[in-house]
Design a protein around this motif. Structure first.
Motif, PDB file in Angstrom:
ATOM      1  N   THR A  41      37.083  -4.125 -12.498  1.00  0.00           N
ATOM      2  CA  THR A  41      38.340  -4.514 -13.150  1.00  0.00           C
ATOM      3  C   THR A  41      38.798  -5.858 -12.607  1.00  0.00           C
ATOM      4  O   THR A  41      38.980  -6.023 -11.395  1.00  0.00           O
ATOM      5  CB  THR A  41      39.417  -3.451 -12.901  1.00  0.00           C
ATOM      6  OG1 THR A  41      39.006  -2.213 -13.494  1.00  0.00           O
ATOM      7  CG2 THR A  41      40.746  -3.881 -13.502  1.00  0.00           C
ATOM      8  N   LEU A  57      50.727  -5.002 -15.774  1.00  0.00           N
ATOM      9  CA  LEU A  57      49.878  -4.387 -16.796  1.00  0.00           C
ATOM     10  C   LEU A  57      50.348  -4.850 -18.170  1.00  0.00           C
ATOM     11  O   LEU A  57      51.524  -4.696 -18.521  1.00  0.00           O
ATOM     12  CB  LEU A  57      49.945  -2.866 -16.693  1.00  0.00           C
ATOM     13  CG  LEU A  57      49.495  -2.303 -15.330  1.00  0.00           C
ATOM     14  CD1 LEU A  57      50.030  -0.892 -15.132  1.00  0.00           C
ATOM     15  CD2 LEU A  57      47.977  -2.329 -15.225  1.00  0.00           C
ATOM     16  N   SER A  64      45.723 -10.002 -19.011  1.00  0.00           N
ATOM     17  CA  SER A  64      46.603 -10.468 -17.925  1.00  0.00           C
ATOM     18  C   SER A  64      47.282 -11.784 -18.273  1.00  0.00           C
ATOM     19  O   SER A  64      48.359 -12.096 -17.753  1.00  0.00           O
ATOM     20  CB  SER A  64      45.776 -10.643 -16.653  1.00  0.00           C
ATOM     21  OG  SER A  64      44.701 -11.540 -16.873  1.00  0.00           O
ATOM     22  N   SER A  85      43.004  -4.867 -18.357  1.00  0.00           N
ATOM     23  CA  SER A  85      42.775  -3.420 -18.408  1.00  0.00           C
ATOM     24  C   SER A  85      41.371  -3.084 -18.907  1.00  0.00           C
ATOM     25  O   SER A  85      40.870  -3.701 -19.856  1.00  0.00           O
ATOM     26  CB  SER A  85      43.810  -2.744 -19.320  1.00  0.00           C
ATOM     27  OG  SER A  85      45.102  -2.873 -18.767  1.00  0.00           O
ATOM     28  N   SER A  92      37.462  -7.714 -17.427  1.00  0.00           N
ATOM     29  CA  SER A  92      36.975  -6.446 -16.887  1.00  0.00           C
ATOM     30  C   SER A  92      35.777  -5.982 -17.704  1.00  0.00           C
ATOM     31  O   SER A  92      35.676  -6.275 -18.907  1.00  0.00           O
ATOM     32  CB  SER A  92      38.077  -5.386 -16.930  1.00  0.00           C
ATOM     33  OG  SER A  92      39.160  -5.769 -16.101  1.00  0.00           O
ATOM     34  N   CYS A 104      42.645   7.562 -17.510  1.00  0.00           N
ATOM     35  CA  CYS A 104      43.470   6.356 -17.440  1.00  0.00           C
ATOM     36  C   CYS A 104      44.226   6.294 -16.114  1.00  0.00           C
ATOM     37  O   CYS A 104      44.311   5.230 -15.477  1.00  0.00           O
ATOM     38  CB  CYS A 104      44.452   6.318 -18.605  1.00  0.00           C
ATOM     39  SG  CYS A 104      43.697   6.145 -20.233  1.00  0.00           S
ATOM     40  N   TRP A 107      41.725   5.572 -13.239  1.00  0.00           N
ATOM     41  CA  TRP A 107      41.349   4.155 -13.211  1.00  0.00           C
ATOM     42  C   TRP A 107      42.429   3.321 -12.546  1.00  0.00           C
ATOM     43  O   TRP A 107      42.149   2.516 -11.635  1.00  0.00           O
ATOM     44  CB  TRP A 107      41.087   3.644 -14.630  1.00  0.00           C
ATOM     45  CG  TRP A 107      41.109   2.142 -14.691  1.00  0.00           C
ATOM     46  CD1 TRP A 107      40.133   1.287 -14.257  1.00  0.00           C
ATOM     47  CD2 TRP A 107      42.189   1.315 -15.162  1.00  0.00           C
ATOM     48  NE1 TRP A 107      40.531  -0.013 -14.432  1.00  0.00           N
ATOM     49  CE2 TRP A 107      41.779  -0.021 -14.979  1.00  0.00           C
ATOM     50  CE3 TRP A 107      43.433   1.582 -15.714  1.00  0.00           C
ATOM     51  CZ2 TRP A 107      42.592  -1.093 -15.342  1.00  0.00           C
ATOM     52  CZ3 TRP A 107      44.249   0.521 -16.074  1.00  0.00           C
ATOM     53  CH2 TRP A 107      43.827  -0.801 -15.882  1.00  0.00           C
ATOM     54  N   LEU A 108      43.684   3.497 -12.955  1.00  0.00           N
ATOM     55  CA  LEU A 108      44.763   2.684 -12.395  1.00  0.00           C
ATOM     56  C   LEU A 108      44.955   2.993 -10.912  1.00  0.00           C
ATOM     57  O   LEU A 108      45.230   2.078 -10.115  1.00  0.00           O
ATOM     58  CB  LEU A 108      46.057   2.909 -13.168  1.00  0.00           C
ATOM     59  CG  LEU A 108      47.256   2.071 -12.732  1.00  0.00           C
ATOM     60  CD1 LEU A 108      46.920   0.583 -12.689  1.00  0.00           C
ATOM     61  CD2 LEU A 108      48.452   2.323 -13.655  1.00  0.00           C
ATOM     62  N   GLY A 128      54.808  -2.844 -16.436  1.00  0.00           N
ATOM     63  CA  GLY A 128      53.953  -2.877 -17.606  1.00  0.00           C
ATOM     64  C   GLY A 128      54.734  -3.003 -18.891  1.00  0.00           C
ATOM     65  O   GLY A 128      55.874  -2.536 -18.998  1.00  0.00           O
ATOM     66  N   GLY A 132      50.830  -1.123 -21.304  1.00  0.00           N
ATOM     67  CA  GLY A 132      50.871  -1.275 -19.851  1.00  0.00           C
ATOM     68  C   GLY A 132      51.970  -0.440 -19.223  1.00  0.00           C
ATOM     69  O   GLY A 132      51.803   0.120 -18.135  1.00  0.00           O
ATOM     70  N   LEU A 135      50.680   3.075 -19.192  1.00  0.00           N
ATOM     71  CA  LEU A 135      49.723   3.261 -18.106  1.00  0.00           C
ATOM     72  C   LEU A 135      50.434   3.475 -16.774  1.00  0.00           C
ATOM     73  O   LEU A 135      50.053   4.354 -15.982  1.00  0.00           O
ATOM     74  CB  LEU A 135      48.792   2.044 -18.009  1.00  0.00           C
ATOM     75  CG  LEU A 135      47.707   1.918 -19.071  1.00  0.00           C
ATOM     76  CD1 LEU A 135      47.075   0.523 -19.018  1.00  0.00           C
ATOM     77  CD2 LEU A 135      46.639   2.989 -18.903  1.00  0.00           C
TER      78      LEU A 135
END
Length: 290
Positions: A41, A57, A64, A85, A92, A104, A107-108, A128, A132, A135
């Motif tokens: 990532t 996010l 980004s 992301s 990524s 999800c 991953w974060l 976010g 975002g 997330l």
């Protein structure tokens, strides 16, 4: 299945546009690839290394780079980590499918662990926009062990996204093609930002996302959040009913503060960028002093 561009030409066009916009990043930055079980990532880190960390996010397809108008002020005193992301167009590289909302969150969590590794900090603040925001909240409803606080701007997860969003999107896209002088008259925010990110958004449409659906947050999930959380909602949002969301959350969890911003839409971060930047800084400061 993994997210991918429709063809090599589409991918080349996207990254050429991405690199052109990257030149607008206002402060020196370090590019990091954080290993996760879903793939490396890309995180763009900037600001003082000993500053309180904030993970940014973006909304869907935003990358980004959508944060570039906010970075100069955010990075003045904080260590900023802006994320591309997994499963979306960006730097990524997805190597394993994300099949559930739990994936999800996992991953974060791995990204947060990677950001904090070796820094001396134990927690990050999450901020976010749209997906975002979802997330960030999706992780916070499951664990807050490494989270100092959350700011979610026009986050998904509080209403069914229907054709109202599609019509709003068409209107917003139309605005992005107006000349800057006219855009200043009919829409809030800096017209240069819309014109800058427009080619990246259209290039991103050639990317096939394969991500789990963003679920609606249950009362039990939202009640489980135990860190300071600010949810910023547009008064004219097309993905949720702003006043109903505010009333619901007020009765659920004292850790959650809701702000309804008058005369704004789902494009709140474009329409009121100074407010968004200020709220993130305020929340991070509050988290660092409590």
């Amino acid at each position: 299945m993994l997210g991918e561009f429709t063809d090599e030409k589409a991918e080349e066009r996207f990254f050429a546009t991405y690199d052109a916009i990257l030149r607008k990043w206002p402060v020196p930055a370090e590019e990091l690839d954080i290993a996760t079980r879903f793939g490396p990532t890309r995180v763009r880190s900037c600001g003082p290394e000993d500053g309180p960390p904030i993970v940014l996010l973006s909304g869907g397809m935003g990358t980004s780079l959508s944060w570039y108008p906010h970075i100069a002020e955010l990075a003045a005193r904080h260590r900023i980590h802006a994320v591309d992301s997994i499963g979306e167009p960006g730097r990524s590289i997805q190597t394993a499918p994300m099949e559930s909302v739990e994936d999800c969150a996992d991953w974060l969590a791995e990204v947060v662990d990677g950001v904090l590794a070796g820094t001396g900090h134990e927690k990050v603040h999450l901020a976010g926009v749209s997906r975002g925001g979802w997330l960030a909240l999706n992780l916070a409803t499951r664990t807050t062990g490494r989270i100092a606080g959350v700011v979610a701007i026009e986050a998904a997860g509080f209403g069914v996204i229907d054709r109202s969003f599609i019509w709003w999107s068409f209107r917003e896209i139309f605005l992005w093609f107006l000349p800057k002088w006219l855009l200043r008259l009919v829409a809030s925010g800096d017209p240069d930002v819309r014109h800058t990110v427009r080619p990246l958004l259209f290039a991103a449409l050639k990317y096939k996302q394969r991500l789990p659906e963003m679920h609606l947050f249950s009362d039990d999930e939202l009640s489980a959040i135990d860190v300071p959380t600010r949810i910023i909602v547009a008064e004219r949002s097309v993905i949720q009913r702003a006043r109903e969301v505010a009333a619901r959350l007020a009765s659920l969890n004292p850790h959650i503060e809701v702000e309804v911003v008058p005369k704004t839409t789902h494009g709140l971060s474009l329409e009121k960028p100074e407010l968004v930047t200020a709220r993130i800084i305020e929340a991070a400061h509050h988290a660092a002093t409590t």
